[in-house]
Design a protein around this motif. Sequence first.
Motif, mmCIF file in Angstrom:
data_model
loop_
_atom_site.group_PDB
_atom_site.id
_atom_site.type_symbol
_atom_site.label_atom_id
_atom_site.label_comp_id
_atom_site.label_asym_id
_atom_site.label_seq_id
_atom_site.Cartn_x
_atom_site.Cartn_y
_atom_site.Cartn_z
ATOM 1 N N HIS A 223 0.938 -1.098 -0.034
ATOM 2 C CA HIS A 223 -0.043 -0.052 0.039
ATOM 3 C C HIS A 223 0.966 1.288 -0.026
ATOM 4 O O HIS A 223 0.628 2.172 0.746
ATOM 5 C CB HIS A 223 -0.891 -0.040 1.390
ATOM 6 C CG HIS A 223 -1.836 -1.025 1.237
ATOM 7 N ND1 HIS A 223 -2.571 -1.461 0.654
ATOM 8 C CD2 HIS A 223 -1.818 -2.149 2.079
ATOM 9 C CE1 HIS A 223 -3.426 -2.656 0.366
ATOM 10 N NE2 HIS A 223 -2.779 -2.891 1.671
ATOM 11 N N LEU A 224 1.678 1.248 -0.687
ATOM 12 C CA LEU A 224 2.609 2.416 -0.940
ATOM 13 C C LEU A 224 2.846 2.776 -2.293
ATOM 14 O O LEU A 224 2.663 2.004 -3.268
ATOM 15 C CB LEU A 224 4.309 2.137 -0.544
ATOM 16 C CG LEU A 224 4.374 2.195 1.023
ATOM 17 C CD1 LEU A 224 5.962 1.688 1.421
ATOM 18 C CD2 LEU A 224 3.828 3.218 1.771
ATOM 19 N N SER A 225 2.686 4.347 -2.691
ATOM 20 C CA SER A 225 2.699 4.706 -4.035
ATOM 21 C C SER A 225 3.889 5.426 -4.113
ATOM 22 O O SER A 225 4.100 6.781 -3.543
ATOM 23 C CB SER A 225 1.556 5.606 -4.343
ATOM 24 O OG SER A 225 1.608 6.084 -5.748
ATOM 25 N N TYR A 226 4.881 5.154 -5.170
ATOM 26 C CA TYR A 226 6.011 5.791 -5.272
ATOM 27 C C TYR A 226 6.042 6.513 -6.629
ATOM 28 O O TYR A 226 5.753 6.154 -7.738
ATOM 29 C CB TYR A 226 7.319 5.063 -5.395
ATOM 30 C CG TYR A 226 7.820 4.110 -4.216
ATOM 31 C CD1 TYR A 226 8.535 4.604 -3.222
ATOM 32 C CD2 TYR A 226 7.170 2.779 -3.989
ATOM 33 C CE1 TYR A 226 8.660 3.940 -2.274
ATOM 34 C CE2 TYR A 226 7.194 2.160 -2.729
ATOM 35 C CZ TYR A 226 8.248 2.546 -1.919
ATOM 36 O OH TYR A 226 8.575 2.108 -0.893
ATOM 37 N N THR A 227 6.025 7.905 -6.497
ATOM 38 C CA THR A 227 6.160 8.830 -7.618
ATOM 39 C C THR A 227 7.778 9.382 -8.055
ATOM 40 O O THR A 227 8.433 9.604 -7.182
ATOM 41 C CB THR A 227 5.179 9.930 -7.404
ATOM 42 O OG1 THR A 227 5.681 10.754 -6.460
ATOM 43 C CG2 THR A 227 3.872 9.495 -7.332
ATOM 44 N N GLY A 228 8.041 9.810 -9.212
ATOM 45 C CA GLY A 228 9.164 9.887 -9.815
ATOM 46 C C GLY A 228 9.043 10.783 -10.938
ATOM 47 O O GLY A 228 7.993 10.567 -11.954
ATOM 48 N N LYS A 229 9.657 11.818 -11.154
ATOM 49 C CA LYS A 229 9.658 12.738 -12.385
ATOM 50 C C LYS A 229 11.028 13.347 -12.674
ATOM 51 O O LYS A 229 11.744 13.621 -11.874
ATOM 52 C CB LYS A 229 8.609 13.728 -12.374
ATOM 53 C CG LYS A 229 8.569 14.672 -13.490
ATOM 54 C CD LYS A 229 7.434 15.709 -13.319
ATOM 55 C CE LYS A 229 7.275 16.546 -14.558
ATOM 56 N NZ LYS A 229 6.076 17.782 -14.207
ATOM 57 N N ALA A 230 11.473 13.268 -13.865
ATOM 58 C CA ALA A 230 12.553 14.026 -14.477
ATOM 59 C C ALA A 230 12.326 15.014 -15.556
ATOM 60 O O ALA A 230 11.440 14.495 -16.468
ATOM 61 C CB ALA A 230 13.649 13.046 -14.773
ATOM 62 N N SER A 231 12.659 16.102 -15.681
ATOM 63 C CA SER A 231 12.448 17.046 -16.738
ATOM 64 C C SER A 231 13.289 18.153 -17.163
ATOM 65 O O SER A 231 14.193 18.337 -16.466
ATOM 66 C CB SER A 231 11.308 17.925 -16.212
ATOM 67 O OG SER A 231 11.519 18.841 -15.200
ATOM 68 N N TYR A 232 13.250 18.394 -18.493
ATOM 69 C CA TYR A 232 14.219 19.458 -19.006
ATOM 70 C C TYR A 232 13.233 20.338 -19.788
ATOM 71 O O TYR A 232 12.203 19.999 -20.545
ATOM 72 C CB TYR A 232 15.158 18.858 -19.867
ATOM 73 C CG TYR A 232 15.936 19.900 -20.769
ATOM 74 C CD1 TYR A 232 16.972 20.687 -20.040
ATOM 75 C CD2 TYR A 232 15.590 19.807 -22.179
ATOM 76 C CE1 TYR A 232 17.740 21.581 -20.880
ATOM 77 C CE2 TYR A 232 16.422 20.913 -22.758
ATOM 78 C CZ TYR A 232 17.343 21.858 -22.193
ATOM 79 O OH TYR A 232 18.002 22.585 -22.850
ATOM 80 N N ASN A 233 13.553 21.779 -19.472
ATOM 81 C CA ASN A 233 12.810 22.813 -20.255
ATOM 82 C C ASN A 233 13.813 23.854 -20.706
ATOM 83 O O ASN A 233 14.702 24.297 -20.043
ATOM 84 C CB ASN A 233 11.939 23.463 -19.398
ATOM 85 C CG ASN A 233 10.619 22.431 -19.004
ATOM 86 O OD1 ASN A 233 9.830 22.636 -19.687
ATOM 87 N ND2 ASN A 233 10.772 22.061 -17.944
ATOM 88 N N ASN A 234 13.568 24.328 -22.069
ATOM 89 C CA ASN A 234 14.334 25.435 -22.594
ATOM 90 C C ASN A 234 13.610 26.563 -23.027
ATOM 91 O O ASN A 234 12.742 26.122 -23.955
ATOM 92 C CB ASN A 234 15.339 24.701 -23.576
ATOM 93 C CG ASN A 234 16.090 25.716 -24.454
ATOM 94 O OD1 ASN A 234 15.569 26.284 -25.486
ATOM 95 N ND2 ASN A 234 17.322 26.131 -23.926
ATOM 96 N N SER A 235 13.944 27.602 -22.802
ATOM 97 C CA SER A 235 12.907 28.649 -23.343
ATOM 98 C C SER A 235 14.120 29.994 -23.891
ATOM 99 O O SER A 235 15.122 30.228 -23.173
ATOM 100 C CB SER A 235 12.253 29.373 -22.192
ATOM 101 O OG SER A 235 11.462 30.607 -22.537
#
Length: 609
Positions: A223-235
């Motif tokens: 009953h555990l929920s692991y979240t992860g995110k990797a991002s790159y943004n260029n403006s």
Amino acid sequence: MYLIIKKMLLLLCLISCTNIILAQTKHKKKAATQKTSTKKKSKSASKKSKKTTSKQPTKKIVATDVVPNNTTAIVTAATISRAALTDTSNPKEVLITSSFKPSLRNAAKINFSATTPFIDTTKLILSYRVPSQNLFFSYQPVPIKPMALAADSAYAWQNSQYIKLGFGNFTTPFAQLGVSFGDGINKIISVNAQHVSSKGNIDFQEFGKTAIGVSAIINTADHLSYTGKASYNNSTQYLYGFQPSTLNFSKDILLQAFNTFGVEFGVENTVPTIAGLNYHPEIKVIYFSANAKANETNLIVTTPFSKNFDKDYNLSMGLNADITTYNNTINTRALQFNNNVFFINPTIGVRKSNLTINLGVSPTWNKQQFSMLPNISAEAKFKASNISVELGWLGSYQVNSLRKLAGINPFIEMPNSNILNTKITEQYLGFKGSAGNHLSFKARLSLLQLFDQPLFINNATDGKSFNVVYDKKIQAIKLHAEAGYREQEKFSVIGALNLFEYSSLTNYEKAYGLIPMEISGTFKWKMLKSVDVKGEAILRDGSAFLSKSLQSSKLSPTADINLGADIKLLPKLSIWFQMNNLLNNTYQRWNQYNVLGFNVLGGVVYSFK
């Protein structure tokens, strides 16, 4: 002598008869006045009369009773007179044959006669109120956070892969990619990428944005929920708003290139622990750079947890840290400073049938400066309607990093001094609710106090960049209102109003760069089964700015209307188009910077599955 005695006897007889007649007359009058006497009295009088009569019978006068003796004659006459007076042989009596018994008159009976039942040809109409089978959430300016997808037996997760391509005027290429993996229950992985760029009619009026992100959600058996995110943004954009326009600059000098790298990780329990705790700690690391001259590293840690004591009471608390390190190189001189904020927010929640109260405080350390901020709110719902009234007193810190300031105004000058954070206190009163199954609404009136609020002022030379300045204290009145209408998945429209009235500025005359009023609206309409139409409109009052002559001025009001459509040709192939700024209004959001006029994009969308 005999004659004298005879005359005397006759006289006595006459007197006795007269007395008897008078006594009977008197007795008759007395009997007449006693007719209403009771039976007992009448019977008693009757018995008494009979007894008296029996004891003294009346003497009869005969010849043998008369003797020639005067004394004897007188005694005999007196005896006759008394007997006559007490004669009750014929009394007046009232006879009662029965006692009085009250009774009611016999009531007439109602006679019922059997008849044929009436034939009713009318139909009984039963109306059922079936709620709308859709969920509608009105717009709220809160951050979107990844959450575990709840398992739904009626929903079958399908991996989706698509690519969206298009092109438009102002040399605008557009590309978007979306890919997802997983079973939708235990594991979900999604990849998104997007690029768009344009080139306007004004020199150096160019911009480009590229974004790539990978996110994952993994649910475990414990009953555990692991979240992860990797991002790159260029403006990328250029400082094309210089005046006069005849000035000569190279692209390298005017370039504003921002790069952002981010990594996030979090864990959340989907079922409360044995002790009844819920927790969701998160950690984020963000690296931001601007023109390869300035950069900052931002570490954000949040550890919220809550415990429900019963259905009416709960306790929540979070330990939060926002740590930022800023570096800048100005004329070969290195500038570095830290911008750190730490705070906790213990809150006690009380929930009754129609009342919700949150009582808490937020001790905050902003660059080692302590502040005790309020966190009090209440919401009451009326039983007779779907309307709730809310009020509160809130306090918070807005961390003003270089990344956030550049996101507001991409034409800012790189800070050459310490960046200040904004302390905000808000006292508000509002209401929200719904009418029927489709309409929802919300309104809130707030009194704000802004401490160290950042403002944006054109530089004094050519005005192509904006210096970030801070006003010590600003008082403001904010009115926020919104309303939405939704009919299943066929049609939806949302409108919002944000109105600000800034006053009592400490350091500057006007709130430069802040929008005083904005009205926005969006709609989506499924015109046909394979045709979706969407639109957007924005009406905005111009913000104040400081001219080169140091005079406060105001930009003109603006209107921007956009319209688009998606048309499905084949199960996996669709076409789309988007028209922006239909009024071809080249307004200015920032002083000296005109936006693009009417522009249109179009292309295709292909789904792999």
